[in-house]
Write an enzyme that holds these catalytic residues in place. Structure first.
Site, PDB file in Angstrom:
ATOM      1  N   ASP A  53      16.273  30.884   6.091  1.00  5.13           N
ATOM      2  CA  ASP A  53      15.895  30.153   4.870  1.00  5.13           C
ATOM      3  C   ASP A  53      15.768  28.667   5.191  1.00  5.13           C
ATOM      4  O   ASP A  53      15.101  27.930   4.462  1.00  5.13           O
ATOM      5  CB  ASP A  53      16.960  30.300   3.771  1.00  5.13           C
ATOM      6  CG  ASP A  53      17.077  31.718   3.251  1.00  5.13           C
ATOM      7  OD1 ASP A  53      16.139  32.503   3.484  1.00  5.13           O
ATOM      8  OD2 ASP A  53      18.096  32.031   2.618  1.00  5.13           O
ATOM      9  N   GLU A 213      24.885  44.272  -6.087  1.00  7.31           N
ATOM     10  CA  GLU A 213      23.851  43.583  -6.870  1.00  7.31           C
ATOM     11  C   GLU A 213      23.519  44.439  -8.095  1.00  7.31           C
ATOM     12  O   GLU A 213      23.265  45.653  -7.969  1.00  7.31           O
ATOM     13  CB  GLU A 213      22.595  43.363  -6.016  1.00  7.31           C
ATOM     14  CG  GLU A 213      21.474  42.703  -6.821  1.00  7.31           C
ATOM     15  CD  GLU A 213      20.322  42.184  -5.958  1.00  7.31           C
ATOM     16  OE1 GLU A 213      20.595  41.520  -4.944  1.00  7.31           O
ATOM     17  OE2 GLU A 213      19.169  42.463  -6.301  1.00  7.31           O
ATOM     18  N   ASP A 290      21.223  36.202  -7.418  1.00  5.99           N
ATOM     19  CA  ASP A 290      20.233  36.594  -6.415  1.00  5.99           C
ATOM     20  C   ASP A 290      19.104  37.255  -7.197  1.00  5.99           C
ATOM     21  O   ASP A 290      19.208  38.414  -7.600  1.00  5.99           O
ATOM     22  CB  ASP A 290      20.833  37.576  -5.402  1.00  5.99           C
ATOM     23  CG  ASP A 290      19.788  38.004  -4.381  1.00  5.99           C
ATOM     24  OD1 ASP A 290      18.720  37.361  -4.328  1.00  5.99           O
ATOM     25  OD2 ASP A 290      20.030  38.984  -3.652  1.00  5.99           O
TER      26      ASP A 290
HETATM   27  C1  GCO Z   1      17.280  42.276  -2.370  1.00  5.22           C
HETATM   28  C2  GCO Z   1      18.475  41.697  -1.746  1.00  5.22           C
HETATM   29  C3  GCO Z   1      18.387  40.551  -0.880  1.00  5.22           C
HETATM   30  C4  GCO Z   1      19.737  40.232  -0.290  1.00  5.22           C
HETATM   31  C5  GCO Z   1      19.718  39.006   0.483  1.00  5.22           C
HETATM   32  C6  GCO Z   1      21.037  38.822   1.221  1.00  5.22           C
HETATM   33  O1  GCO Z   1      16.893  41.837  -3.444  1.00  5.22           O
HETATM   34  O2  GCO Z   1      16.821  43.249  -1.855  1.00  5.22           O
HETATM   35  O3  GCO Z   1      19.214  41.239  -2.832  1.00  5.22           O
HETATM   36  O4  GCO Z   1      17.915  39.503  -1.624  1.00  5.22           O
HETATM   37  O5  GCO Z   1      20.708  40.002  -1.278  1.00  5.22           O
HETATM   38  O6  GCO Z   1      18.656  39.034   1.336  1.00  5.22           O
HETATM   39  O7  GCO Z   1      20.890  39.186   2.529  1.00  5.22           O
HETATM   40 MN    MN Z   2      17.519  42.761  -5.301  1.00  7.53          MN
HETATM   41 MN    MN Z   3      21.069  40.598  -3.257  1.00 15.23          MN
END
Ligand code: GCO
Ligand code: MN
Ligand code: MN
Length: 388
Positions: A53, A213, A290
């Site tokens: 990044d 997530e 995220d």
């Molecule tokens: C997604 C993931 C990625 C990861 C991030 C951490 O949306 O498939 O959330 O965004 O969280 O790359 O390595």
């Molecule tokens: Mn995701």
């Molecule tokens: Mn993620």
């Protein structure tokens, strides 16, 4: 609520909108470090980032160091901190068939070094979590991989990284991020439950937990709040990726709350207030977002979406507090059986044979058909707090 801290991934606000069907729709700053200043200005407490990044995979050590210096300067000037780092083991063609589970031993060794390098940088910057999202660990076809050895290599990779962290004495833990699919047809460790099972086999399981997530569990049709409830029961909720998703489909990565809102409410309620009987303590980690600012947005919308994530969280936080404090909620918790479920099923020191020998008589009618748990009413009260 002042103790709630927010963090945002640099890859989120620096996503230009390129997807499998189209090119970027937004102009990005040449230097991604500019976004760190903007996040600080918006009141975000911390940022997180992948190695790539801030510098491309092909960067030489001079360029890499230049970016690291700029990042440190931004941290000093704004007071924003770095709470988590992660490694990109999914973008480069080398990783097309995984990093830890690639059939190529050379790729696995390269991936492991790349991860360790980012862990060193994270430790230098003060990050206390390393997230491992193995987006390319998986298959499109069930006969592509030896499933024993693939999981063994996955476990070996995680254990090696954990052993390195311990050897260095870093104040850092590993958080695995489950996802069922996308970009692979099937990703290994697809859900919270799968990841917990693998963690149980590790030599260094004490410093390995989860980074669930919202959208990823929902893509698998699972209940995110139940998932983090289990992770918290197991003391394994090391980090969290908050975002929004509308049911099982591609990974929408919407702003937090812009998907299944009522589930977001119960997620915030559990994180902030713990479980009603106190078994699960309130979550003390960063509320990390995220998500992907939608491709239709201009830069203005990107920053508005950052504000939206935090604002929605704070609003849900207040509403969850009011819901818990409502006397009707407390009465209905009792009616729902909250103060009976915490009594163990067997009496203290009751042996299984004593238990089996005991004559147990109770009225089935009063226990089953006629007993009103009031779940609908309790849910209605939550809903009323949510939309009030
Ligand atoms: C997604 C993931 C990625 C990861 C991030 C951490 O949306 O498939 O959330 O965004 O969280 O790359 O390595
Ligand atoms: Mn995701
Ligand atoms: Mn993620």
């Amino acid at each position: 609520m002042s103790d709630i801290k927010f963090s945002v991934g640099l890859w989120t606000v620096n996503w230009g909108g390129a997807d499998p069907f189209g090119t970027a729709t937004r102009h990005l700053e040449d230097n991604p470090i500019a976004s760190v200043y903007k996040l600080a200005e918006l009141g975000v407490d911390a940022f997180t980032f992948h190695d790539n990044d801030i510098y491309p995979i092909e960067a030489d050590s001079t360029f890499r160091q230049k970016r690291i210096n700029e990042l440190k300067k931004a941290m000093q000037e704004t007071g924003i901190i770095c709470e988590m780092v992660t490694t990109n083991t999914f973008s480069d063609p080398l990783f097309k068939d995984g990093a830890f589970t690639s059939p190529s031993r050379n790729v696995r060794r390269f991936g492991l070094k790349k991860i360790i390098k980012q862990i060193d940088l994270g430790a230098e910057l003060g990050a206390t979590t390393f997230v491992m999202w193995g987006g390319r660990e998986g298959t499109e076809y069930d006969n592509s991989k030896d499933l024993y050895d693939s999981h063994a290599r996955y476990a070996e990779g995680i254990d090696t990284v954990a052993a390195y962290i311990k050897q260095k004495g870093y104040n850092m833990r590993i958080a695995l991020e489950p996802k069922p699919n996308e970009p692979r047809g099937d990703i290994f460790l697809p859900t919270i439950g799968h990841a917990l099972a693998l963690i149980g086999t590790l030599d260094n399981k004490d410093i390995v937990g989860l980074n669930p997530e919202v959208g990823h569990e929902q893509m698998a049709t699972l209940n995110f709040t139940h998932g983090i409830g289990l992770a918290m029961y197991c003391d394994k909720l090391f980090h969290i990726d908050l975002n929004g998703q509308n049911g099982p489909r591609y990974d929408q990565d919407l702003v937090f709350g812009h998907g299944n809102l009522i589930q977001s409410f119960f997620t915030v309620d559990l994180l902030d207030n713990g479980s009603p009987n106190g078994g699960i303590k309130p979550y003390t980690g960063y509320r990390h977002f995220d998500y992907k600012p939608s491709r239709t947005e201009t830069t203005k919308g990107v920053w508005e979406s950052v504000i939206g994530n935090m604002k929605t969280y704070k609003m849900l936080s207040q509403k969850a507090k009011a819901y818990r404090a409502d006397p009707r909620t407390q009465d209905l918790f009792a009616q729902a059986g909250y103060n009976e479920i915490n009594i163990p099923t067997l009496a203290p020191n009751e042996s299984i044979s004593d238990f089996l020998a005991k004559d147990q008589s109770f009225s089935e009618t009063s226990e089953a058909s006629e007993y009103d748990r009031g779940y609908v009413q309790l849910h209605q009260i939550a809903l009323e707090h949510l939309i009030s």
